[in-house]
Design an enzyme around this catalytic site. Structure first.
Site, PDB file in Angstrom:
ATOM      1  N   ASP A 215       0.871  -1.181   0.000  1.00 44.17           N
ATOM      2  CA  ASP A 215       0.000   0.000   0.000  1.00 44.17           C
ATOM      3  C   ASP A 215       0.904   1.225   0.000  1.00 44.17           C
ATOM      4  OD1 ASP A 215      -2.269   1.866   0.643  1.00 44.17           O
ATOM      5  OD2 ASP A 215      -3.332  -0.006   0.970  1.00 44.17           O
ATOM      6  N   HIS A 238       2.289   2.014  -3.153  1.00 42.92           N
ATOM      7  CA  HIS A 238       1.363   2.972  -3.773  1.00 42.92           C
ATOM      8  C   HIS A 238       1.869   4.404  -3.700  1.00 42.92           C
ATOM      9  CE1 HIS A 238      -2.312   0.055  -3.240  1.00 42.92           C
ATOM     10  NE2 HIS A 238      -1.331  -0.460  -3.947  1.00 42.92           N
TER      11      HIS A 238
END
Length: 389
Positions: A215, A238
């Protein structure tokens, strides 16, 4: 002569009171076999350190130490002026995700001051929980590996976090913290494994760290200010994200954030700001992105002012989050998509004061494209793609 003796005595008393006392967790029953629960030994070492009138050190020798359930170090009533964890070994969670899966945090520090963590590894063994989530079965939410709450003057140095169930590190309502030289590792497809998550905190510095996770490498939530991030390598992951913001109607903003000398390798995003497409009084103001290298990044520069994954929980409203005064300077590298710069701002609250300076991003060896919606600002210097502001 009497005064001289008094001065010497006072000096010796001061030296004794300021000398650091060290507690070895093995002295209280901790076993380095990775099978015996060492939680009580760690709590005993903390209790003695906390009640010491001198600075205290907790030493964790080499080996694997099982922490079989959620562990909280509370600073309420502590007498010690400073407590340092010197960790040569690894703290390991049980292989069964249920042991800590319903705990908010596996290793939690609550209302502490002047705590330092030097070295060591935290292994949350999160892979079984990720597999459960991927299968679609009913699973616990998962636990953050290391969390500091309502704490100040924190240092986390050269710590390694492996395979967290959820976030690797979390600072919630903290003041004056430095995270430096840390290594965070989880697979690129591990769900919700943010590297470092900040919420309601101020005076936070993140330096010289390598984050590979599933993430956001760093996520900056609501209520953060005076954040400095420098020399961070991110990937997979991310990217470095401000947000998501604007979930609550009444929400404190984010301001004074600096992100310098970063590298993104194969990440979904590079430098991202995201706000829910919901009514809110949140804001982002005063962000400086400088010196970023992008290596095959899907969205190198992105403002998503209409964030609504899977079109859930978004009541067909424009985002209320006001995004202003954001600078992108000396950003270069390669994009994995043709649109390398995307400012998708809210129709109800357009972005303002966006600055692009010396941005050079290519896609497949060719100049990339840029896209702007409801964004205003200025551009100068080398600009590839051509600015759409």
């Amino acid at each position: 002569m009497v005064i001289k003796h008094i001065m010497v005595l006072l000096f010796l008393v001061f030296r004794l009171s300021s000398a650091t006392v060290t507690y070895n967790v093995q002295s209280f029953g901790a076993k380095s076999d990775g099978r015996s629960d060492s939680k009580k030994a760690f709590l005993k070492a903390w209790s003695l350190s906390c009640n010491s009138t001198s600075p205290a050190s907790i030493y964790v020798p080499a080996g694997r130490y099982l922490i079989a359930s959620a562990l909280t170090f509370s600073g309420q009533g502590c007498k010690s002026r400073a407590i340092t964890f010197n960790i040569a070994g690894t703290l390991v969670a049980p292989s069964s995700y249920n042991a800590i899966g319903d705990a908010q945090v596996w290793i939690k520090f609550y209302i502490v001051k002047n705590v330092t963590i030097n070295g060591g590894t935290l292994d949350a063994q999160g892979s079984s929980l990720w597999a459960c989530k991927t299968s679609g079965k009913a699973c616990p939410k998962g636990s953050t590996t290391l969390g500091f709450y309502h704490s100040q003057n924190i240092v986390i140095s050269k710590l390694r976090s492996l395979n967290s169930q959820m976030f690797h590190m979390l600072l919630y309502s903290c003041k004056n913290a430095k995270i430096q030289g840390v290594s965070i590792v989880a697979p690129g497809l591990s769900p919700n494994t943010d590297g470092i998550h900040l919420t309601y905190s101020t005076g936070i510095t993140i330096l010289s760290s390598k984050i590979s996770t599933g993430d956001d490498c760093v996520s900056i939530g609501p209520g953060n200010s005076n954040i400095w991030i420098e020399k961070v390598v991110c990937g997979p992951g991310h990217g470095i994200s401000i947000g998501s913001l604007g979930w609550e109607r009444e929400e404190p903003g984010v301001q004074n954030v600096t992100v310098k000398t970063t590298t993104f390798v194969g990440t979904t995003n590079g430098l991202r700001i995201k706000a829910w497409a919901r009514s809110s009084n949140g804001f982002v103001n005063g962000v400086y992105f400088k010196g970023a290298t992008m290596m095959n990044v899907k969205f190198p520069i992105i403002i998503d002012g209409n964030y609504c994954p899977n079109n859930n929980n978004c009541p067909n409203e424009a985002s209320g989050v006001k995004i202003s005064n954001v600078v992108y300077e000396n950003v270069h590298g390669t994009s994995a998509t043709r649109v390398a710069v995307k400012f998708d701002c809210s129709k109800g609250n357009p972005c303002s004061g966006i600055v692009l300076k010396n941005v050079d991003l290519k896609f497949g060896g060719q100049p990339a494209n840029s896209s702007c919606s409801y964004a205003a600002g200025t551009a100068s210097g080398l600009l590839q793609p051509t600015s759409c502001l």
